[in-house]
Design a protein around this motif. Sequence first.
Motif, PDB file in Angstrom:
ATOM      1  N   ASN A 288      91.226  -8.744  28.477  1.00 19.94           N
ATOM      2  CA  ASN A 288      90.002  -7.957  28.367  1.00 19.94           C
ATOM      3  C   ASN A 288      89.981  -7.297  26.995  1.00 19.94           C
ATOM      4  O   ASN A 288      90.763  -6.383  26.719  1.00 19.94           O
ATOM      5  N   SER A 289      89.087  -7.764  26.138  1.00 15.08           N
ATOM      6  CA  SER A 289      89.007  -7.254  24.765  1.00 15.08           C
ATOM      7  C   SER A 289      88.034  -6.099  24.617  1.00 15.08           C
ATOM      8  O   SER A 289      87.875  -5.572  23.515  1.00 15.08           O
ATOM      9  N   PHE A 290      87.379  -5.706  25.690  1.00 14.16           N
ATOM     10  CA  PHE A 290      86.346  -4.680  25.589  1.00 14.16           C
ATOM     11  C   PHE A 290      86.915  -3.324  25.995  1.00 14.16           C
ATOM     12  O   PHE A 290      87.231  -3.081  27.160  1.00 14.16           O
ATOM     13  N   GLY A 291      87.058  -2.468  24.996  1.00 12.34           N
ATOM     14  CA  GLY A 291      87.564  -1.131  25.271  1.00 12.34           C
ATOM     15  C   GLY A 291      89.002  -1.149  25.742  1.00 12.34           C
ATOM     16  O   GLY A 291      89.724  -2.134  25.561  1.00 12.34           O
ATOM     17  N   LEU A 292      89.397  -0.057  26.361  1.00  9.78           N
ATOM     18  CA  LEU A 292      90.742   0.039  26.920  1.00  9.78           C
ATOM     19  C   LEU A 292      90.666  -0.206  28.423  1.00  9.78           C
ATOM     20  O   LEU A 292      90.110   0.603  29.172  1.00  9.78           O
ATOM     21  N   ASP A 293      91.206  -1.311  28.838  1.00 11.08           N
ATOM     22  CA  ASP A 293      91.177  -1.695  30.245  1.00 11.08           C
ATOM     23  C   ASP A 293      92.157  -0.811  31.032  1.00 11.08           C
ATOM     24  O   ASP A 293      93.355  -0.775  30.714  1.00 11.08           O
ATOM     25  N   PRO A 294      91.690  -0.093  32.062  1.00 10.89           N
ATOM     26  CA  PRO A 294      92.581   0.812  32.806  1.00 10.89           C
ATOM     27  C   PRO A 294      93.782   0.094  33.420  1.00 10.89           C
ATOM     28  O   PRO A 294      94.887   0.662  33.481  1.00 10.89           O
ATOM     29  N   TYR A 295      93.592  -1.140  33.867  1.00 13.84           N
ATOM     30  CA  TYR A 295      94.690  -1.896  34.471  1.00 13.84           C
ATOM     31  C   TYR A 295      95.776  -2.191  33.435  1.00 13.84           C
ATOM     32  O   TYR A 295      96.967  -1.991  33.684  1.00 13.84           O
ATOM     33  N   ILE A 296      95.356  -2.619  32.248  1.00 13.68           N
ATOM     34  CA  ILE A 296      96.316  -2.917  31.184  1.00 13.68           C
ATOM     35  C   ILE A 296      96.977  -1.639  30.690  1.00 13.68           C
ATOM     36  O   ILE A 296      98.197  -1.591  30.493  1.00 13.68           O
ATOM     37  N   VAL A 297      96.192  -0.588  30.499  1.00 13.45           N
ATOM     38  CA  VAL A 297      96.740   0.693  30.045  1.00 13.45           C
ATOM     39  C   VAL A 297      97.782   1.203  31.033  1.00 13.45           C
ATOM     40  O   VAL A 297      98.854   1.700  30.640  1.00 13.45           O
ATOM     41  N   GLY A 298      97.501   1.070  32.318  1.00 14.46           N
ATOM     42  CA  GLY A 298      98.443   1.513  33.338  1.00 14.46           C
ATOM     43  C   GLY A 298      99.779   0.795  33.243  1.00 14.46           C
ATOM     44  O   GLY A 298     100.849   1.413  33.375  1.00 14.46           O
ATOM     45  N   LYS A 299      99.726  -0.511  33.005  1.00 13.01           N
ATOM     46  CA  LYS A 299     100.960  -1.289  32.852  1.00 13.01           C
ATOM     47  C   LYS A 299     101.729  -0.852  31.597  1.00 13.01           C
ATOM     48  O   LYS A 299     102.971  -0.821  31.593  1.00 13.01           O
ATOM     49  N   CYS A 300     100.990  -0.528  30.543  1.00 12.31           N
ATOM     50  CA  CYS A 300     101.648  -0.035  29.320  1.00 12.31           C
ATOM     51  C   CYS A 300     102.360   1.286  29.581  1.00 12.31           C
ATOM     52  O   CYS A 300     103.496   1.496  29.111  1.00 12.31           O
ATOM     53  N   MET A 301     101.721   2.165  30.315  1.00  8.69           N
ATOM     54  CA  MET A 301     102.341   3.451  30.620  1.00  8.69           C
ATOM     55  C   MET A 301     103.560   3.274  31.518  1.00  8.69           C
ATOM     56  O   MET A 301     104.551   4.011  31.403  1.00  8.69           O
ATOM     57  N   ASP A 302     103.509   2.290  32.410  1.00 13.93           N
ATOM     58  CA  ASP A 302     104.684   1.987  33.222  1.00 13.93           C
ATOM     59  C   ASP A 302     105.860   1.595  32.323  1.00 13.93           C
ATOM     60  O   ASP A 302     107.010   1.985  32.573  1.00 13.93           O
ATOM     61  N   MET A 303     105.590   0.819  31.271  1.00 11.68           N
ATOM     62  CA  MET A 303     106.645   0.395  30.344  1.00 11.68           C
ATOM     63  C   MET A 303     107.168   1.574  29.531  1.00 11.68           C
ATOM     64  O   MET A 303     108.357   1.643  29.209  1.00 11.68           O
ATOM     65  N   ALA A 304     106.272   2.517  29.193  1.00 12.80           N
ATOM     66  CA  ALA A 304     106.710   3.715  28.478  1.00 12.80           C
ATOM     67  C   ALA A 304     107.722   4.491  29.315  1.00 12.80           C
ATOM     68  O   ALA A 304     108.758   4.945  28.813  1.00 12.80           O
ATOM     69  N   ALA A 305     107.417   4.625  30.594  1.00 10.65           N
ATOM     70  CA  ALA A 305     108.321   5.340  31.492  1.00 10.65           C
ATOM     71  C   ALA A 305     109.622   4.565  31.695  1.00 10.65           C
ATOM     72  O   ALA A 305     110.706   5.153  31.765  1.00 10.65           O
TER      73      ALA A 305
END
Length: 365
Positions: A288-305
Motif C-alpha cells: 500500500n503506497s498511499f499514506g501510512l497504512d495502519p496494518y504496516i505501521v503496526g507491524k513496524c512497531m512490533d519490530m521496534a518492540a
Amino acid sequence: MNGILFSSKINQKETPFETLLGLFKEVIVHTSGDVEEALDWLRQLDEHYKITNEEYTFEDFVQELKDKGYIREPRNGDGKIGLTAKAENSLRKAAMDKIFGNFQKGTSGQHASNKFGGQDELSGDTRAYEFGDALDKVQMTESLKNALIHNGSEELTLTSANLVVNDAPVSTSVSTVLMIDISHSMILYGEDRITPAKMVAMAMAEWITTKYPKDTLDIIVYGNDSWPISIKELPYLQVGPYHTNFVAGLELALDILRRKRTPNKQIFNITDGKPSCLIEPDGTYYKNSFGLDPYIVGKCMDMAAKAKRANIKVNSFMIAKDAYLQHFIKTFSELNGGRAYYTGLGKLGELLFADYSNQKKRHNK
C-alpha cells in the motif's frame, strides 16, 4: 548528469591523471560501477574543463587506469570493462576521506568501557596486584622498583605484594547492521538519494574495518524483500522497482545480530520513504503506497518492540522532509529506544560517524 555538481577549480599541483582519477572515483559510484558510462561522463568533463592536453590525452588516462590496475578488460564474455579489486578498495578509502575528512583521524580505536583488566594497550594507570590478575598485565619496571624500595638492593625479593598491574579498560566490540532502503523512491523527484547512501556505506565499511577491526559490520538492503550484500558490492548497488519493506529489513538485521557473540549490537537504517510493503505468512505481498497504512505501521512497531527486548537499538537516518514520515520514525524510535535523525544528504555521513563514535556502549556483564 542532472543533479551532480563538480567544481571548476582544478588543483594545479595535481597531474591530469590525479585530477581525473579523483573525478572517476566520484562518478563511478553514480554510475553504479559502469566503467564505460563513467568514462563517457569524464570525457564531457574533460572537454569542459580542459584537464588533458596534447601531451597527455584522455586516451592516455584510460590506458594509465589499466596499467595501474584500476580497470580491467572485458572477461567471461560480459563485453564490458570492469573495476578491479584495487579500484573497489580505493573507492571505499576515497569515500571515507571525503565524508569523514573533517574529523580528526587516529590510530586503531577502541570502544571504552568502565570495566578494567582487559587487553588494551597500557594506559599509565596502575594498581596493586590481586589474585586472578593476568600475568601479562604485570608492569615489571614498577614492580621491581617496589621490591627495591621495600627490600633494598642487597636482598631483592619479588613477591606478590610488590607486583603492580596495568589498570586498563576492557575493550568492547560492537556488531552493526547497516540497512539501506533501495525502494524506487530513492531516485524519484529529481533527487539521487541512493548514491550518497552508497558513499556513506563505503565510508563506514572502510572506517570500521580499519579503525575498529574487532567490530563487525553487516550491510543489508531492502525493497519488497531484504537480503545481505557484501562490502565489495556497494559501488554497484542500484535501486529497483520496489516498495519499502521495513519489517523484512529489520527481521533480517535482528537475525544477523542474534548470531553475533559481541556484547553490543546496533542497527543503522538509511531511508527516505515510508513503509509500504509486508510479506504475509503465506508468502504473498501486502502493499500500500498511499499514506501510512495502519496494518504496516503496526507491524513496524512490533519490530521496534522486538528489537528493544533484544537490547538492540535502531538508529534511523531519515533523508525525507515529509512531516508525517518524520513523525512515524520519531514514534518508532521512541518505542525502540533508538535515535531518529532528520537530515539532508550532505550531513548524512557526518551524523552516522558521530553517532557511531559517541554512542555510549553497554558494558560487559
